[in-house]
Design an enzyme around this catalytic site. Structure first.
Site, PDB file in Angstrom:
ATOM      1  N   ARG A  25       0.887  -1.178   0.000  1.00  0.00           N
ATOM      2  CA  ARG A  25       0.000   0.000   0.000  1.00  0.00           C
ATOM      3  C   ARG A  25       0.912   1.211   0.000  1.00  0.00           C
ATOM      4  O   ARG A  25       1.776   1.359   0.874  1.00  0.00           O
ATOM      5  CB  ARG A  25      -0.881  -0.027   1.243  1.00  0.00           C
ATOM      6  CG  ARG A  25      -1.641   1.247   1.542  1.00  0.00           C
ATOM      7  CD  ARG A  25      -2.944   1.299   0.781  1.00  0.00           C
ATOM      8  NE  ARG A  25      -3.909   2.275   1.244  1.00  0.00           N
ATOM      9  CZ  ARG A  25      -3.748   3.566   1.300  1.00  0.00           C
ATOM     10  NH1 ARG A  25      -2.602   4.126   1.013  1.00  0.00           N
ATOM     11  NH2 ARG A  25      -4.746   4.352   1.667  1.00  0.00           N
ATOM     12  N   GLU A  33     -11.152   4.638  -4.286  1.00  0.00           N
ATOM     13  CA  GLU A  33     -11.453   3.223  -4.474  1.00  0.00           C
ATOM     14  C   GLU A  33     -11.955   3.028  -5.898  1.00  0.00           C
ATOM     15  O   GLU A  33     -12.437   3.966  -6.538  1.00  0.00           O
ATOM     16  CB  GLU A  33     -12.508   2.765  -3.463  1.00  0.00           C
ATOM     17  CG  GLU A  33     -12.082   2.927  -2.010  1.00  0.00           C
ATOM     18  CD  GLU A  33     -10.823   2.160  -1.668  1.00  0.00           C
ATOM     19  OE1 GLU A  33     -10.660   1.014  -2.143  1.00  0.00           O
ATOM     20  OE2 GLU A  33      -9.985   2.699  -0.918  1.00  0.00           O
ATOM     21  N   ARG A  67      -0.958  -5.724   4.546  1.00  0.00           N
ATOM     22  CA  ARG A  67      -0.229  -5.071   3.459  1.00  0.00           C
ATOM     23  C   ARG A  67       0.974  -4.319   4.022  1.00  0.00           C
ATOM     24  O   ARG A  67       0.919  -3.779   5.118  1.00  0.00           O
ATOM     25  CB  ARG A  67      -1.128  -4.079   2.714  1.00  0.00           C
ATOM     26  CG  ARG A  67      -2.309  -4.708   2.020  1.00  0.00           C
ATOM     27  CD  ARG A  67      -3.186  -3.677   1.368  1.00  0.00           C
ATOM     28  NE  ARG A  67      -3.746  -2.777   2.381  1.00  0.00           N
ATOM     29  CZ  ARG A  67      -4.650  -1.839   2.134  1.00  0.00           C
ATOM     30  NH1 ARG A  67      -5.099  -1.665   0.911  1.00  0.00           N
ATOM     31  NH2 ARG A  67      -5.112  -1.078   3.090  1.00  0.00           N
TER      32      ARG A  67
END
Length: 125
Positions: A25, A33, A67
């Site tokens: 990330r 998104e 992540r």
């Protein structure tokens, strides 16, 4: 490592030389998104830049989804800042750090900059 997948405008999968895959990330940015306004454009921009490309990345922490949160560099350029500069993500840095980063990038007043500012304003409203 090599970018194998671009999930959205701020998350990629990178495979290192040993075959280990990192879901990364991008730190200090927030991209829309996929279902949000400009989400697909943000993903496409990042994909066009990084998919199947060799990159370097450094990370500071893992998020709640496992992540790696970090900075990605491609051909000597800070991809995280490039996403903000391109208008495909918003900086989550403090105002002082953001201004220093913008100064470092030496953004000039041009038609491209006006387009970026317009895009960011549309994303925020």
């Amino acid at each position: 490592g090599k970018v194998l997948d671009v999930h959205d405008g701020d998350t990629v999968t990178i495979q290192d030389d040993t075959g280990y895959q990192y879901k990364v990330r991008l730190s200090s940015i927030d991209a829309p998104e996929l279902k949000q306004k400009f989400g697909k454009e943000s993903q496409k921009y990042l994909s066009d830049k990084l998919l199947n490309q060799e990159v370097d990345f450094s990370w500071d922490e893992l998020d709640q989804h496992g992540r790696y949160i970090g900075k990605v560099n491609h051909k000597g350029q800070d991809v995280n800042l490039d996403m903000v500069k391109g208008g495909y993500g918003l900086s989550t840095l403090s105002k002082q750090k953001r201004e220093a980063a913008i100064t470092k990038m030496k953004i000039t007043k041009s038609n491209q900059d006006l387009k970026i500012i317009s895009k960011v304003k549309e994303m925020v409203t």
